[in-house]
Write a protein that holds these residues in place. Structure first.
Motif, mmCIF file in Angstrom:
data_model
loop_
_atom_site.group_PDB
_atom_site.id
_atom_site.type_symbol
_atom_site.label_atom_id
_atom_site.label_comp_id
_atom_site.label_asym_id
_atom_site.label_seq_id
_atom_site.Cartn_x
_atom_site.Cartn_y
_atom_site.Cartn_z
ATOM 1 N N ARG A 73 -2.423 5.931 1.828
ATOM 2 C CA ARG A 73 -1.987 4.318 1.328
ATOM 3 C C ARG A 73 -3.262 3.526 1.856
ATOM 4 N NH1 ARG A 73 3.753 3.606 3.385
ATOM 5 N NH2 ARG A 73 3.057 1.227 3.269
ATOM 6 N N ARG A 144 -5.648 -3.019 5.900
ATOM 7 C CA ARG A 144 -4.570 -2.266 6.289
ATOM 8 C C ARG A 144 -5.002 -1.408 7.688
ATOM 9 N NH1 ARG A 144 -3.915 -0.900 0.751
ATOM 10 N NH2 ARG A 144 -1.795 -1.710 -0.062
ATOM 11 N N ASN A 175 -1.203 -5.507 8.170
ATOM 12 C CA ASN A 175 -1.581 -5.413 6.788
ATOM 13 C C ASN A 175 -1.745 -6.814 6.564
ATOM 14 O OD1 ASN A 175 -1.171 -2.580 6.955
ATOM 15 N ND2 ASN A 175 1.013 -3.370 7.088
ATOM 16 N N TYR A 177 -2.646 -9.263 3.060
ATOM 17 C CA TYR A 177 -2.594 -9.412 1.459
ATOM 18 C C TYR A 177 -3.121 -10.761 0.833
ATOM 19 C CZ TYR A 177 0.384 -5.837 2.860
ATOM 20 O OH TYR A 177 1.040 -4.702 3.654
ATOM 21 N N SER A 182 2.103 -8.688 -3.113
ATOM 22 C CA SER A 182 1.796 -7.535 -2.695
ATOM 23 C C SER A 182 2.548 -7.047 -0.992
ATOM 24 C CB SER A 182 0.130 -7.657 -2.045
ATOM 25 O OG SER A 182 -0.614 -7.922 -3.154
ATOM 26 N N GLU A 186 4.367 -3.459 -0.470
ATOM 27 C CA GLU A 186 4.094 -2.651 0.740
ATOM 28 C C GLU A 186 5.186 -2.305 1.292
ATOM 29 O OE1 GLU A 186 0.796 -2.014 1.679
ATOM 30 O OE2 GLU A 186 1.400 -0.586 3.225
ATOM 31 N N ASP A 190 6.626 1.391 2.247
ATOM 32 C CA ASP A 190 6.964 1.721 3.544
ATOM 33 C C ASP A 190 8.515 2.666 3.212
ATOM 34 O OD1 ASP A 190 4.856 0.443 4.609
ATOM 35 O OD2 ASP A 190 6.060 -1.219 5.302
#
Lengths: 499, 499
Positions: A73, A144, A175, A177, A182, A186, A190
């Motif tokens: 990812r 990330r 992370n 964004y 976003s 994510e 996850d």
């Protein structure tokens, strides 16, 4: 075979495993050197333990699973120091309030340090100051990273292998964004990762939940978790993803120039599957009265060859057993040939305790008949197989082992997720079955916190674990009432007692 | 491609690399985020740094190499806590004298600890008390464990990535045997491991030496090391194996019943290849004025595809470049397609800095001609290849890259190992060439320590690194005299200045 060496001492004082129904003692014993040899708590400092070889081999695979997932990812590996400045930790204090728990390094050699250093509990306070140095343009987003780290520190004195301790095995992504959408994408990713690893690879049934506001990570807008149920009926949280919003980016000044050349604080999330907690789930959920049961791919030893010999025919039997073991190794399996001078019965028990999926017994009679006796760990019957067909038949037997393990886990979990419409029924289910009880409840916002406290008191410790995430509850709330207030329910929540 | 994200910020302030002849500045710059992005020393605490993605990918492979090697020899993975009791450390004080260097944890939250805890420097003091619990019979010997740990602590304030710091990447084996012969056999096996990994995989030329008595690990009978030479002419110790004899087993009471049912203290060794120091050697020895050069197998990105486009044909060129990159990925290579809006020249420099072994340039003309332009990192000429033959030709080009890297390293090292018969010649060689100078010397026992000190003074800091181990010096000492005392020489020693 190397395996045996480390493990031979503990077995010298091997103790019988208590029945699994007596879960707490069963768990302590199975983890110990005289059980399956997973951990040694005799290190001499409360909260710290030694991770033994089978644990290292199993958790190495767990790390690999998660590393592969997050790298696919776009997450990149980094490693931050163990120690952080007090000043950094204090910035976070408002958000997470870790300082009451951390260890403080105050001197080096014989000299006091100018500024004391903390052994960092999780990554935020040390990583985010670097993010503010690294990020400057929206072109760098999403950004990330992840860390696979062996230890993290909390001030917990008790040592309960894989459940509670001062140092444990840790994995975390962090992370940034451009926007909140976003972050939510994510979190869905996850959840998919947890599903692929935890159910797909490990056959651990779990729920993905949104925690109530009063039980989220303090620095987060929202916390999303995977919870499973241990055999004592208690919830075991095996991962969390935090929607950090812009709270930390504002505290640590992490901003980028957007497409319009304006400064904007980034949006953030972090994800942490609990390597220790997953170990506890693997041990607890799959194991039985005889010991560990492990998914074949994860088992440190997949096949054990137990030669059955007397002094007179030892050499001949061992020689052929070695040839057999070598053939299996060449086919790519992790194989141990147990040459110890112990009785076959002792060896059978020993390897069952350690969760070896397939045992191959081999004696003089088999030598003559060109056969082997084969026992799959979670199947009742032994089978006689010709040596010629062994390699062809193994994949099917392995699949049978893993499918049984999965079916058992599913049946177990189905029994641990129940529903109730009244407090009385909920308490009865918590006492009789343990696990989750789905109930109509006031809500999961701060305004419902007092009712959750009442629930906890009346049930002897059941938490509101949250509402299902990523999967819409199809049940209607119409006409249903909160089991505490009796007023119209605002949410269907899962409650459970907790580890 | 994920690669680019973490790395895009640093390049925004990319700086030119100083010439490698200016080694110290070259090394600092190549390690930094604006160089090859290996480490960030701006963490804010002296001696601590952040390990960046390329370092994590390279060191992951280094750990794999060593783990595979030692597991093949029967070592089992374990993990010990980061903190140890002061009482355990004090037992070792007589042997190793680490206490002046360690960090002390003295409080947790707001409370002082009852007993302060040390952040352990190496494993002996925490592992050996457990050995005394685990071992009781000679049947358990040899007993071999190892730890791959990310950090270890010393009180060093300066941060020199991969050379000096307070926390670094660590690997250690700890082993018990019945007799001293087994210790010596293990040391030979450690030497073979270093040779297979360090020369076989990494093409780092080195010597395996026995250290003089005055420069051994204090708790050991003898210390055996692998030393290489950095481009500034200084020795870089990249591994050590200590023959611990029975010193620690007596201090920590590690004994077993032998075949005659008598208690005997075990014999011990420990082996530690220095993951950080090996990183420093890889960077320093193979790199050139343009940046890193890495063995193909070790390179985080093995192939980079650089599309050459203008606004008008961007979509078409990128589309085909993506197909090309995907084909290479499917063939099992680690490939990055550099889609950034930067000039081709910028990208070429960037990927040369990062040590990508093969660059594939691809533009409109190549699209029409079904070709690519190809540049191997350490070859002078570019080559035009048809896309059809690319996959077939790659292995040969890769082999050429690795062979050149190895030939260069070998030629470099040959120039750094010289001989002298007089102090005057030795000083001249140390000044002109750096590296090792082999000289006749008094000896390597304690009685020669004073002469080594004299040597150090007269040469401006050259150490007696030791005598060759595992390979008999064929030169005779007859008639040759110690370069310090002028008396008959007792040994041929290698001297060098040191990191």
């Amino acid at each position: 075979m190397a395996q045996q060496k480390t493990e031979s001492k503990p077995k010298a004082d091997a103790q019988a495993l208590p029945p699994k129904a007596n879960f707490s003692e069963w768990f302590t014993q199975i983890c110990s050197p005289s059980g399956a040899g997973l951990a040694d708590v005799r290190y001499g400092i409360g909260g710290l333990m030694v991770h033994l070889p089978p644990t290292m081999r199993i958790t190495r695979k767990l790390y690999e699973y998660f590393e592969t997932e997050v790298e696919n990812r776009g997450h990149e590996p980094v490693l931050f120091p163990t120690m952080i400045k007090e000043a950094n930790l204090v910035v976070e204090k408002e958000h997470a309030g870790f300082t009451p728990e951390v260890f403080w390094v105050e001197s080096a050699g014989s000299k006091p340090l100018e500024e004391r250093l903390a052994l960092r509990p999780t990554g935020e306070t040390q990583i985010y100051p670097m993010f503010s140095l690294w990020l400057n343009s929206y072109n760098q987003l999403p950004f990330r990273i992840y860390q696979s780290r062996h230890t993290v520190f909390r001030n917990e004195m008790s040592t309960r292998p894989f459940l509670r301790g001062r140092e444990f095995l840790f994995f975390e992504t962090h992370n940034c964004y451009e926007d909140h959408e976003s972050v939510m994408a994510e979190i869905a990713a996850d959840m998919a990762t947890m599903n692929r690893v935890i159910w797909g690879k490990l056959s651990i049934p779990h729920l993905f939940l949104q925690r109530p506001q009063w039980d989220k990570f303090k620095g987060a807008e929202n916390t999303y978790v995977a919870d499973c149920i241990m055999p004592d009926g208690k919830r075991n949280q095996i991962s969390s993803t935090h929607d950090l919003g812009q709270r930390f980016s504002k505290a640590y000044d992490i901003k980028v120039l957007n497409a319009n050349k304006e400064n904007e604080f980034v949006h953030q999330s972090c994800f942490g599957p609990g390597i220790w907690r997953i170990m506890a789930a693997l041990i607890g959920i799959h194991g039985d009265d005889q010991g560990l049961i492990l998914p074949f791919e994860l088992a440190p030893v997949q096949l054990v060859v137990v030669p059955i010999f007397k002094t007179a025919n030892k050499e001949k039997v061992l020689g052929h057993a070695q040839i057999l073991a070598d053939r299996l190794k060449q086919a790519g399996y992790r194989v141990t040939l147990d040459e110890r001078d112990k009785s076959p019965g002792f060896k059978y028990n020993d390897w069952e305790m350690r969760g070896v999926p397939v045992r191959i017994e081999f004696g003089e009679r088999d030598l003559e008949a060109q056969s082997v006796m084969l026992k799959v760990r979670n199947q009742k019957e032994k089978a006689t197989l010709s040596q010629a067909e062994l390699l062809d038949r193994l994949p099917q037997l392995v699949a049978q082992h893993d499918q049984t393990l999965r079916d058992n886990a599913q049946a177990y979990f189905a029994d641990k997720v129940n529903s109730a419409e009244t407090l009385e029924d909920a308490i009865r289910l918590l006492d009789e079955k343990g696990g989750f009880v789905k109930v109509p409840f006031h809500g999961i916002g701060f305004e419902s916190e007092a009712h959750a406290k009442t629930l906890q008191e009346k049930t002897g410790g059941a938490y509101v674990c949250g509402v299902k995430f990523g999967e819409v509850e199809t049940e209607s709330l119409a006409g249903r009432t909160c089991i505490i207030t009796g007023a119209a329910a605002g949410a269907l929540v899962y409650i459970a007692r907790s580890h």
